[in-house]
Design a protein around this motif. Structure first.
Motif, short mmCIF file in Angstrom:
data_model
loop_
_atom_site.label_atom_id
_atom_site.label_comp_id
_atom_site.label_asym_id
_atom_site.label_seq_id
_atom_site.Cartn_x
_atom_site.Cartn_y
_atom_site.Cartn_z
N TYR A 185 0.83 -1.21 0.00
CA TYR A 185 0.00 0.00 0.00
C TYR A 185 0.86 1.26 0.00
O TYR A 185 0.63 2.19 -0.79
N GLU A 186 1.85 1.30 0.91
CA GLU A 186 2.70 2.49 1.02
C GLU A 186 3.52 2.69 -0.27
O GLU A 186 3.69 3.82 -0.73
N PHE A 187 4.03 1.59 -0.84
CA PHE A 187 4.76 1.66 -2.10
C PHE A 187 3.90 2.25 -3.21
O PHE A 187 4.29 3.21 -3.89
N ILE A 188 2.73 1.66 -3.41
CA ILE A 188 1.91 2.04 -4.56
C ILE A 188 1.38 3.46 -4.41
O ILE A 188 1.28 4.21 -5.39
N PHE A 189 1.08 3.88 -3.17
CA PHE A 189 0.61 5.25 -2.96
C PHE A 189 1.71 6.25 -3.31
O PHE A 189 1.47 7.26 -3.99
N PHE A 190 2.92 5.97 -2.86
CA PHE A 190 4.07 6.85 -3.14
C PHE A 190 4.34 6.91 -4.65
O PHE A 190 4.52 8.00 -5.22
N VAL A 191 4.37 5.76 -5.28
CA VAL A 191 4.65 5.70 -6.72
C VAL A 191 3.56 6.39 -7.53
O VAL A 191 3.84 7.10 -8.50
N MET A 192 2.31 6.21 -7.11
CA MET A 192 1.20 6.84 -7.83
C MET A 192 1.27 8.37 -7.74
O MET A 192 0.92 9.07 -8.69
N THR A 193 1.70 8.87 -6.58
CA THR A 193 1.85 10.32 -6.43
C THR A 193 2.84 10.86 -7.46
O THR A 193 2.57 11.88 -8.13
N ILE A 194 3.96 10.17 -7.61
CA ILE A 194 4.98 10.58 -8.60
C ILE A 194 4.43 10.43 -10.02
O ILE A 194 4.58 11.32 -10.87
N TYR A 195 3.76 9.31 -10.27
CA TYR A 195 3.27 8.98 -11.62
C TYR A 195 2.23 10.00 -12.10
O TYR A 195 2.29 10.50 -13.23
N VAL A 196 1.27 10.32 -11.22
CA VAL A 196 0.22 11.28 -11.59
C VAL A 196 0.82 12.66 -11.85
O VAL A 196 0.45 13.35 -12.81
N TYR A 197 1.79 13.06 -11.01
CA TYR A 197 2.41 14.37 -11.22
C TYR A 197 3.22 14.41 -12.50
O TYR A 197 3.20 15.41 -13.23
N GLU A 198 3.95 13.33 -12.80
CA GLU A 198 4.75 13.29 -14.03
C GLU A 198 3.87 13.38 -15.28
O GLU A 198 4.24 14.02 -16.26
N LEU A 199 2.71 12.73 -15.22
CA LEU A 199 1.81 12.74 -16.38
C LEU A 199 1.09 14.08 -16.55
O LEU A 199 0.93 14.57 -17.67
N SER A 200 0.66 14.66 -15.43
CA SER A 200 -0.18 15.86 -15.50
C SER A 200 0.57 17.17 -15.26
O SER A 200 0.10 18.23 -15.68
N LYS A 201 1.69 17.10 -14.54
CA LYS A 201 2.43 18.30 -14.12
C LYS A 201 1.53 19.25 -13.34
O LYS A 201 1.69 20.47 -13.39
N SER A 202 0.59 18.67 -12.59
CA SER A 202 -0.38 19.48 -11.87
C SER A 202 -0.50 19.01 -10.42
O SER A 202 -0.81 17.84 -10.16
N ALA A 203 -0.27 19.92 -9.47
CA ALA A 203 -0.44 19.59 -8.06
C ALA A 203 -1.91 19.33 -7.74
O ALA A 203 -2.24 18.51 -6.87
N PHE A 204 -2.81 20.02 -8.49
CA PHE A 204 -4.24 19.83 -8.27
C PHE A 204 -4.65 18.40 -8.60
O PHE A 204 -5.44 17.79 -7.89
N ASN A 205 -4.10 17.84 -9.68
CA ASN A 205 -4.41 16.47 -10.05
C ASN A 205 -3.90 15.48 -9.00
O ASN A 205 -4.54 14.46 -8.74
N VAL A 206 -2.77 15.79 -8.40
CA VAL A 206 -2.26 14.95 -7.31
C VAL A 206 -3.22 15.01 -6.13
O VAL A 206 -3.48 14.00 -5.47
N GLY A 207 -3.77 16.20 -5.87
CA GLY A 207 -4.75 16.36 -4.80
C GLY A 207 -6.01 15.56 -5.06
O GLY A 207 -6.58 14.94 -4.14
#
Length: 404
Positions: free
Chosen positions: A23-45
């Motif tokens: 769980y901790e791994f995938i949550f951390f990786v997803m945070t990076i992945y979503v930001y890399e794709l969108s370049k948006s802090a709002f999308n990470v939120g």
């Protein structure tokens, strides 16, 4: 005396630890992945908020956990999670990533719920104190180590390969949890509706004085102190003028303090008693936020936070053991699911309101205000509880538990 099946306990511990790390791994990786794709802090939120969405319906998953063999539910949920994680690298549009993530978060919520029910079933010895101590240690180990390991692995392997690694983690959990021996569920009426089963769990929760009091205390914590999750970074960087290294050190010390508190919890509860541990432990934890609001020295804040989380996690061992002792085995899934659902909304409100208030008044004032309010309300709840408890009333919270 209960005979402990060491192999069964070992399988449970392995499945618990790997799923917590997963769980901790995938949550951390997803945070990076979503930001890399969108370049948006709002999308990470948005992604972070969606993680909580399935928890609103956790009581429904609790019906499944109470109706079917819990080890099999654990195994199936882990397998489906692994399969869904493997789909993420193929999603290019954030909308599809959100949809897939909501499904993953749903099964992760099932896993969290069924793990708690299984722990109560497998590790009953010592009035659940050692069981709750162990699972809190495992959870905090995952929180401390997983982001560091995931960050290193993402550099070495790349984000996409990390998804496949995480999927493998959950597939191993699927295999190990399938070997766990779990009690056969009590047969139920075939024509019993979902609504009736959900109602039974909620009625039981409301009707048990210990559980009702614990839920009230937990709502208070989530509403007033839940904002810490999003505000510690603001506290370190904006108020204490620190950087990423200082923030990372603070979170590491909090994690280490949480592990030490989980280790000390069983001993402290036996020495102090369940009720005193609850009141004094939470009071000290709440007071620490008031102190943090007045501090200007980073290392003093580090020491206060470290001590605060030792006390808090020692208290959690007590609270979770009261919960497990007060909950009937055949209804644990629904009770735990109802609690998760009830606490989700206060947690989300706290995070959103905490950020807004910190921007408006300053993070240190939010910490002070939240801490003071929490102490006052906890005191009122404790006095109300004491006035309704007779001296000869042997409730769980009044047992000193020297010989548990």
């Amino acid at each position: 005396m209960q005979v402990i099946d060491k192999r069964n306990t070992g399988n449970f511990i392995i499945a618990y630890l790997m799923s917590a790390f997963g769980y901790e791994f995938i949550f951390f990786v997803m945070t990076i992945y979503v930001y890399e794709l969108s370049k948006s802090a709002f999308n990470v939120g948005i992604f972070a908020a969606l993680t909580f969405l399935p928890r609103l319906f956790a009581s429904t998953y609790g019906v499944v956990i109470d109706r079917y063999n819990r080890a099999k539910v654990f195994s199936i949920a882990a397998g489906v999670t692994g399969a869904l994680v493997m789909l993420l690298p193929f999603q290019a549009a954030t909308d599809w990533i959100y949809i897939t993530w909501v499904l993953i978060a749903l099964f992760l919520t099932v896993i969290m719920n069924v793990r708690t029910a299984l722990m109560s079933e497998i590790m009953e010895q010592d009035s659940y104190l050692r069981g709750n101590s162990m699972v809190l240690i495992l959870l905090n180990l995952a929180k401390v180590c997983a982001p560091i390991l995931a960050g290193t692995a993402s550099i070495k392997l790349g984000i996409h390969n990390l998804f496949y690694l995480m999927a493998t983690f959950f597939f191993i959990v699927m295999l190990v949890s399938a070997k766990i021996k779990s009690q056969t569920p009590v047969p139920r009426e075939a024509n019993r509706s979902l609504k009736a089963e959900l109602k039974e769990g909620l009625v039981y929760l409301i009707g048990q004085p210990d559980l009702k009091h614990l839920v009230t205390v937990a709502v208070l914590w989530r509403l007033l102190i839940g904002l810490q999750v999003s505000l510690f970074v603001v506290y370190v960087k904006a108020y204490l003028s620190g950087g990423d290294a200082e923030y990372g050190m603070l979170m590491t010390f909090i994690g280490i303090g949480s592990i030490l508190g989980s280790l000390a919890g069983p001993w402290l509860v036996k020495e102090v008693g369940y009720q005193r541990m609850m009141v004094w432990g939470l009071s000290i934890h709440y007071a620490s936020f008031v102190v943090l609001g007045f501090l200007h020295d980073y290392y003093a804040a580090l020491a206060v936070a470290f001590f605060s989380y030792i006390v808090f996690y020692a208290t959690l061992v007590s609270l979770h053991s009261i919960r497990d002792k007060a909950t009937r085995s055949d209804i644990r899934g629904r009770v735990n699911g109802s609690v998760t659902a009830i606490l989700t909304t206060p947690a989300m409100i706290s995070m959103l309101a905490g950020g807004y208030l910190a921007n408006t008044f300053g993070v240190e004032k939010v910490f002070i205000g939240a801490g003071v309010l929490a102490i006052i309300i906890l005191g009122q709840l404790s006095m109300a509880r004491s006035s309704h408890t007779q001296p000869d009333d042997l409730r769980l919270t009044d047992i000193r538990s020297k010989g548990d």
